[in-house]
Design a protein around this motif. Structure first.
Motif, short mmCIF file in Angstrom:
data_model
loop_
_atom_site.label_atom_id
_atom_site.label_comp_id
_atom_site.label_asym_id
_atom_site.label_seq_id
_atom_site.Cartn_x
_atom_site.Cartn_y
_atom_site.Cartn_z
N TYR A 331 0.83 -1.21 0.00
CA TYR A 331 0.00 0.00 0.00
C TYR A 331 0.86 1.26 0.00
CZ TYR A 331 -3.01 3.72 1.65
OH TYR A 331 -3.66 4.92 1.77
N VAL A 332 1.91 1.26 0.82
CA VAL A 332 2.79 2.43 0.90
C VAL A 332 3.48 2.67 -0.43
CG1 VAL A 332 4.86 3.35 2.01
CG2 VAL A 332 3.09 2.25 3.40
N ARG A 333 3.91 1.60 -1.10
CA ARG A 333 4.59 1.76 -2.39
C ARG A 333 3.66 2.31 -3.46
NH1 ARG A 333 6.80 -3.32 -0.97
NH2 ARG A 333 5.30 -4.39 -2.35
N THR A 334 2.43 1.86 -3.45
CA THR A 334 1.49 2.30 -4.50
C THR A 334 0.77 3.60 -4.16
OG1 THR A 334 -0.22 0.87 -3.55
CG2 THR A 334 1.09 -0.03 -5.34
N ASN A 335 0.94 4.08 -2.92
CA ASN A 335 0.31 5.33 -2.49
C ASN A 335 1.37 6.21 -1.82
OD1 ASN A 335 -2.87 4.88 -2.79
ND2 ASN A 335 -1.93 2.97 -2.05
N PRO A 336 2.37 6.66 -2.57
CA PRO A 336 3.46 7.43 -1.96
C PRO A 336 2.98 8.81 -1.49
CG PRO A 336 3.66 7.44 -4.35
CD PRO A 336 2.55 6.49 -4.02
N VAL A 337 3.57 9.28 -0.41
CA VAL A 337 3.30 10.63 0.11
C VAL A 337 4.64 11.26 0.46
CG1 VAL A 337 1.01 10.06 1.00
CG2 VAL A 337 3.02 9.77 2.47
N PRO A 338 4.72 12.59 0.51
CA PRO A 338 5.99 13.23 0.85
C PRO A 338 6.45 12.95 2.28
CG PRO A 338 4.46 14.79 -0.17
CD PRO A 338 3.68 13.56 0.15
N ALA A 339 5.51 12.70 3.17
CA ALA A 339 5.82 12.52 4.59
C ALA A 339 6.24 11.08 4.87
CB ALA A 339 4.62 12.90 5.44
N PRO A 340 6.98 10.85 5.96
CA PRO A 340 7.27 9.48 6.38
C PRO A 340 6.00 8.79 6.87
CG PRO A 340 7.99 11.02 8.05
CD PRO A 340 7.57 11.84 6.86
N THR A 341 6.06 7.48 6.99
CA THR A 341 4.93 6.69 7.47
C THR A 341 5.30 6.02 8.79
OG1 THR A 341 4.08 6.25 5.24
CG2 THR A 341 3.41 4.72 6.98
N LEU A 342 4.40 6.13 9.76
CA LEU A 342 4.55 5.48 11.06
C LEU A 342 3.47 4.40 11.17
CD1 LEU A 342 5.64 5.23 13.98
CD2 LEU A 342 4.05 7.07 14.61
N VAL A 343 3.89 3.14 11.28
CA VAL A 343 2.95 2.03 11.44
C VAL A 343 2.88 1.67 12.91
CG1 VAL A 343 2.41 -0.36 10.85
CG2 VAL A 343 3.41 1.16 9.12
N LEU A 344 1.69 1.72 13.48
CA LEU A 344 1.45 1.35 14.87
C LEU A 344 0.81 -0.04 14.87
CD1 LEU A 344 0.02 4.78 16.05
CD2 LEU A 344 2.36 3.93 16.31
N PHE A 345 1.59 -1.04 15.27
CA PHE A 345 1.24 -2.44 15.07
C PHE A 345 1.04 -3.09 16.45
CE2 PHE A 345 1.88 -5.86 11.76
CZ PHE A 345 1.59 -6.95 12.57
N PHE A 346 -0.21 -3.50 16.76
CA PHE A 346 -0.54 -4.06 18.07
C PHE A 346 -0.74 -5.58 17.97
CE2 PHE A 346 -1.45 0.37 18.55
CZ PHE A 346 -1.12 0.64 19.87
N SER A 347 -0.12 -6.29 18.91
CA SER A 347 -0.20 -7.75 18.92
C SER A 347 -0.05 -8.25 20.35
CB SER A 347 0.91 -8.34 18.04
OG SER A 347 1.06 -9.73 18.26
N ASP A 348 -0.62 -9.43 20.63
CA ASP A 348 -0.41 -10.02 21.96
C ASP A 348 0.61 -11.15 21.90
OD1 ASP A 348 -1.90 -11.99 20.68
OD2 ASP A 348 -3.09 -12.47 22.46
N GLY A 349 1.37 -11.21 20.82
CA GLY A 349 2.45 -12.19 20.73
C GLY A 349 2.04 -13.46 20.03
N GLY A 350 2.65 -14.56 20.43
CA GLY A 350 2.43 -15.82 19.73
C GLY A 350 3.09 -15.81 18.36
N VAL A 351 4.17 -15.04 18.20
CA VAL A 351 4.86 -14.92 16.92
C VAL A 351 5.64 -16.20 16.65
CG1 VAL A 351 6.65 -13.66 15.66
CG2 VAL A 351 5.02 -12.42 17.10
N TYR A 352 5.41 -16.81 15.48
CA TYR A 352 6.16 -18.02 15.15
C TYR A 352 6.69 -18.03 13.72
CZ TYR A 352 2.07 -19.82 12.59
OH TYR A 352 1.05 -19.99 11.69
N ARG A 353 6.25 -17.06 12.89
CA ARG A 353 6.75 -16.96 11.52
C ARG A 353 7.98 -16.04 11.49
NH1 ARG A 353 4.61 -20.90 8.20
NH2 ARG A 353 2.32 -20.90 8.26
N ASN A 354 8.95 -16.36 12.33
CA ASN A 354 10.07 -15.45 12.53
C ASN A 354 10.86 -15.18 11.25
OD1 ASN A 354 10.17 -14.86 15.54
ND2 ASN A 354 10.07 -17.09 15.56
N ASN A 355 11.19 -16.21 10.50
CA ASN A 355 11.99 -16.01 9.29
C ASN A 355 11.26 -15.16 8.26
OD1 ASN A 355 14.04 -17.56 10.39
ND2 ASN A 355 13.33 -19.46 9.43
N GLU A 356 9.97 -15.43 8.07
CA GLU A 356 9.20 -14.67 7.09
C GLU A 356 9.06 -13.20 7.50
OE1 GLU A 356 8.39 -17.53 8.45
OE2 GLU A 356 7.38 -18.89 7.04
#
Length: 436
Positions: A331-356
């Protein structure tokens, strides 16, 4: 008058009714110079407890709001406690029966009563507790401000960002092109309590930015919400809705394109409708939802969905962070803006796709995006916790922290932590030519 009890309560009361503005009590904990030592010295409904625990906002009842101060426990660097009030939706001239009562917190006995009359003021210093000759005294003040709680707070040293206003040109100039609508547009349609929370939270975001010299920063803000099955309790008790409302203030302060983009994810990502401030209550009701699994009829449209609402059965219940990261990057690549982008990403963990996940975020190093991950609880966050120490990247494009109970973290502390690594990334990204 002398105040002998070790702890007192200040009860602000008024006659509520149709057309009467909403009134809130607040306290300012002041040093000998009559100013706060930090922004934490303002005690009010959005920061109800001073860090020392000695001054507290006890909460509001119809027609009354109460503060409490433990005078015996206040540190020696505290010289005064100002007892204040603010009016929302009108002036104090429209508030009948305005009164401050000082009570012994132990016995409930009334120590003093101050009946107040006001005019165009929207903020008021009702009275103050102050040290004198080793003891405490109370004095009625009755000083008003027409600039509301923000003006009162500024006068006592609280950092409040000024609203962004265009400067009048020194000489006639061609009219500029119309600016995009502000994300704050529509704030006047919010419920009163939500509008007040948003206003003060925007000021707190501004304080956090100001600490890093970023008072006039503009950035696109994107919200990503974990909707996996383990998040169910956080959704049901309103934690995720509360987090989203708090993040809306970040976007309202930083983002000037009129809408905050948002995604939800579990087994699969799903783009949510853009969030605009004026639609915040309805957006929370319709779109803050946990993932679901259906064994039968999965491809059939779910009954009762409104336009734009995601069928959460398609989102699933597993953790596949790399998929939503890839979708946001696209989305960011196809919708460029002059300003930087800040992604606020909320999760409770359980991360297992570490390599990907690592592959996606390493590939994103050259993009004008900073990824701020926030853990809701201390679970298994895998690669997200390790990115700060990972070598081989031109810039550190990932921030991470986790908290046991985000609802217990004050807004100011939350925003300070959210924005703590963003400024260093901005500087590094500019030096590397990733940002202009």
């Amino acid at each position: 008058m002398p105040v002998t009890p070790s702890a007192v309560r200040a009860v602000l009361s008024w006659t509520a009714g149709p057309g009467v503005p909403d009134v809130d009590a607040s306290a300012l904990v002041l040093g000998a110079d009559g100013r706060v030592r930090s922004d934490g010295d303002l005690v009010f409904y959005n920061q109800p407890r001073h860090a020392s625990g000695t001054v507290r906002h006890l909460g509001k009842q119809p027609g009354a709001d109460t503060l409490e101060a433990d005078l015996a426990a206040l540190g020696p660097d505290v010289a005064r406690v100002a007892l204040c009030a603010s009016a929302d939706g009108g002036t104090f001239g429209q508030v009948p029966g305005l009164r401050l009562r000082l009570l012994d917190a132990g016995s409930g006995a009334e120590l003093a009563r101050f009946d107040m009359a006001a005019g165009p003021e929207t903020a008021y210093v009702c009275g103050e507790l102050y040290r004198r000759a080793g003891g405490w005294k109370f004095r009625a003040v009755g000083q008003g401000y027409a600039s509301g709680l923000a003006g009162l707070a500024t006068d006592f040293g609280i950092s409040v960002d000024e609203p962004r206003t265009a400067q009048a040109p020194a000489a006639p100039a061609p009219a500029p092109a119309p600016a995009p609508p502000s994300l704050g547009k529509g704030e006047e349609h919010l419920p009163v309590d939500m509008r007040k929370r948003l206003s003060l939270r925007k000021q707190q975001v501004a304080v956090s930015l100001s600490k890093h010299g970023l008072d006039r920063l503009t950035a696109r803000v994107i919200l990503v919400l974990d909707a996996s099955g383990s998040m169910s309790a956080l959704y049901s008790r309103g934690t995720v809705a509360g987090v989203t409302e708090r993040m809306a203030a970040v976007a309202a302060q930083l983002d000037d394109d009129g809408a905050m983009q948002a995604w939800t994810f579990a087994s699969n990502p799903a783009r949510l409708p853009d969030l605009t401030i004026g639609e915040l209550p309805e957006w929370l009701r319709l779109h803050v939802r946990v993932g679901q699994v259906s064994l039968f009829g999965r491809k059939k449209p779910r009954k009762g969905l409104v336009p734009g609402q995601v069928d959460m059965r398609a989102v699933g219940i597993q953790n596949e962070e790399q998929k939503v990261i890839a979708e946001v990057r696209a989305y960011v690549r196809t919708n460029p803006v002059p300003a930087p982008t800040l992604v606020l990403f909320f999760s409770d963990g359980g991360v297992y796709r570490n390599n990907e996940i690592e592959r996606e975020l390493r590939a994103a190093v050259e993009e004008p995006v900073f990824w701020q991950f926030i853990g809701l609880g201390r679970a298994q966050y895998g690669v997200l916790e390790r990115f700060d120490t990972m070598p081989g990247r031109r810039v550190d494009n990932v921030g991470f922290f986790a908290v046991d109970d985000i609802e217990q973290l004050s807004d100011q502390k939350l925003y300070d932590r959210l924005l703590s690594e963003f400024p260093s990334w901005l500087s590094a990204a500019r030096q590397a030519g990733i940002l202009r």
